[in-house]
Design a protein around this motif. Structure first.
Motif, PDB file in Angstrom:
ATOM      1  N   GLY A  11       0.715  -1.173  -0.189  1.00 31.42           N
ATOM      2  CA  GLY A  11       0.066   0.092  -0.043  1.00 31.42           C
ATOM      3  C   GLY A  11       0.993   1.204  -0.093  1.00 31.42           C
ATOM      4  O   GLY A  11       1.753   1.510  -0.688  1.00 31.42           O
ATOM      5  N   ARG A  12       0.773   2.023   1.000  1.00 30.19           N
ATOM      6  CA  ARG A  12       1.561   3.232   1.242  1.00 30.19           C
ATOM      7  C   ARG A  12       3.008   3.281   1.087  1.00 30.19           C
ATOM      8  O   ARG A  12       3.840   3.855   0.987  1.00 30.19           O
ATOM      9  N   GLU A  42       0.421  -5.513   3.860  1.00 30.39           N
ATOM     10  CA  GLU A  42      -0.168  -3.958   4.009  1.00 30.39           C
ATOM     11  C   GLU A  42      -1.166  -3.576   2.568  1.00 30.39           C
ATOM     12  O   GLU A  42      -1.650  -2.503   2.652  1.00 30.39           O
ATOM     13  N   TRP A  45      -4.956  -2.695   3.246  1.00 33.15           N
ATOM     14  CA  TRP A  45      -5.483  -1.314   3.439  1.00 33.15           C
ATOM     15  C   TRP A  45      -6.118  -0.681   2.232  1.00 33.15           C
ATOM     16  O   TRP A  45      -6.848   0.182   2.261  1.00 33.15           O
ATOM     17  N   LEU A  46      -5.694  -1.268   0.838  1.00 34.42           N
ATOM     18  CA  LEU A  46      -6.293  -0.831  -0.211  1.00 34.42           C
ATOM     19  C   LEU A  46      -7.873  -1.115  -0.403  1.00 34.42           C
ATOM     20  O   LEU A  46      -8.576  -0.499  -1.094  1.00 34.42           O
ATOM     21  N   LYS A  48      -9.839  -0.599   2.123  1.00 31.26           N
ATOM     22  CA  LYS A  48     -10.526   0.484   2.891  1.00 31.26           C
ATOM     23  C   LYS A  48     -10.956   1.781   1.900  1.00 31.26           C
ATOM     24  O   LYS A  48     -10.005   2.452   1.417  1.00 31.26           O
ATOM     25  N   TYR A  51      -8.567   5.141   1.233  1.00 30.06           N
ATOM     26  CA  TYR A  51      -7.013   4.506   1.395  1.00 30.06           C
ATOM     27  C   TYR A  51      -6.248   4.859   0.128  1.00 30.06           C
ATOM     28  O   TYR A  51      -5.067   5.528   0.149  1.00 30.06           O
ATOM     29  N   GLU A  54      -4.551   7.840  -1.465  1.00 25.48           N
ATOM     30  CA  GLU A  54      -3.624   8.659  -0.970  1.00 25.48           C
ATOM     31  C   GLU A  54      -2.159   7.847  -1.453  1.00 25.48           C
ATOM     32  O   GLU A  54      -1.136   7.917  -1.084  1.00 25.48           O
ATOM     33  N   ARG A  87      -5.924  -5.050  11.357  1.00 28.87           N
ATOM     34  CA  ARG A  87      -5.867  -3.809  10.781  1.00 28.87           C
ATOM     35  C   ARG A  87      -7.340  -2.902  11.199  1.00 28.87           C
ATOM     36  O   ARG A  87      -7.224  -1.777  10.833  1.00 28.87           O
ATOM     37  N   ASP A  93     -16.192  -0.912   5.903  1.00 32.30           N
ATOM     38  CA  ASP A  93     -15.089   0.066   5.571  1.00 32.30           C
ATOM     39  C   ASP A  93     -14.877  -0.063   4.195  1.00 32.30           C
ATOM     40  O   ASP A  93     -14.118   0.598   3.618  1.00 32.30           O
TER      41      ASP A  93
END
Length: 120
Positions: A11-12, A42, A45-46, A48, A51, A54, A87, A93
């Protein structure tokens, strides 16, 4: 039609590796293949909402736009439950087109002939 599983673990923490699986998945969906992006570690998170907006990398398409076009083309997003749970990501979400799935769903898809694709 072949089901293809595009695995995304970033993700980030590594935007390029988060974006590249969605590029391949978009090509698959646009060409009529059944495409699924599997989000783990990680990458979870994508799934959500908010997210992906960013996560950007210079020289690459917007991840938020890739995600939206993928779903619009009929693609599915699977968030691994073993990764979303710690997470705090719940069904409430999720982005459109996403669902939380367990390992049994992933194993069943591969056993039924889904082709795992690792990009990034």
């Amino acid at each position: 039609m072949t089901r293809m599983l595009f695995h995304c673990t970033h993700g980030r923490d590594d935007p390029e590796r988060a974006i590249v699986p969605f590029i391949g998945a978009n090509v698959a969906a646009a060409s009529g293949q059944e495409a699924v992006v599997l989000l783990t570690i990680e990458g979870a998170w994508l799934c959500k909402r908010g997210y992906a907006e960013e996560v950007e990398a210079e020289g690459f398409p917007s991840l938020a736009e890739l995600l939206a076009s993928f779903v619009e083309a009929g693609g599915a997003i699977w968030g691994c439950s073993a990764c979303t749970t710690p997470r705090g990501i719940t069904e409430a979400d999720l982005v459109s087109g996403a669902q939380i799935v367990g390992a049994a769903t992933i194993v069943a898809a591969v056993a039924e002939g889904a082709v795992p694709v690792a990009l990034g």
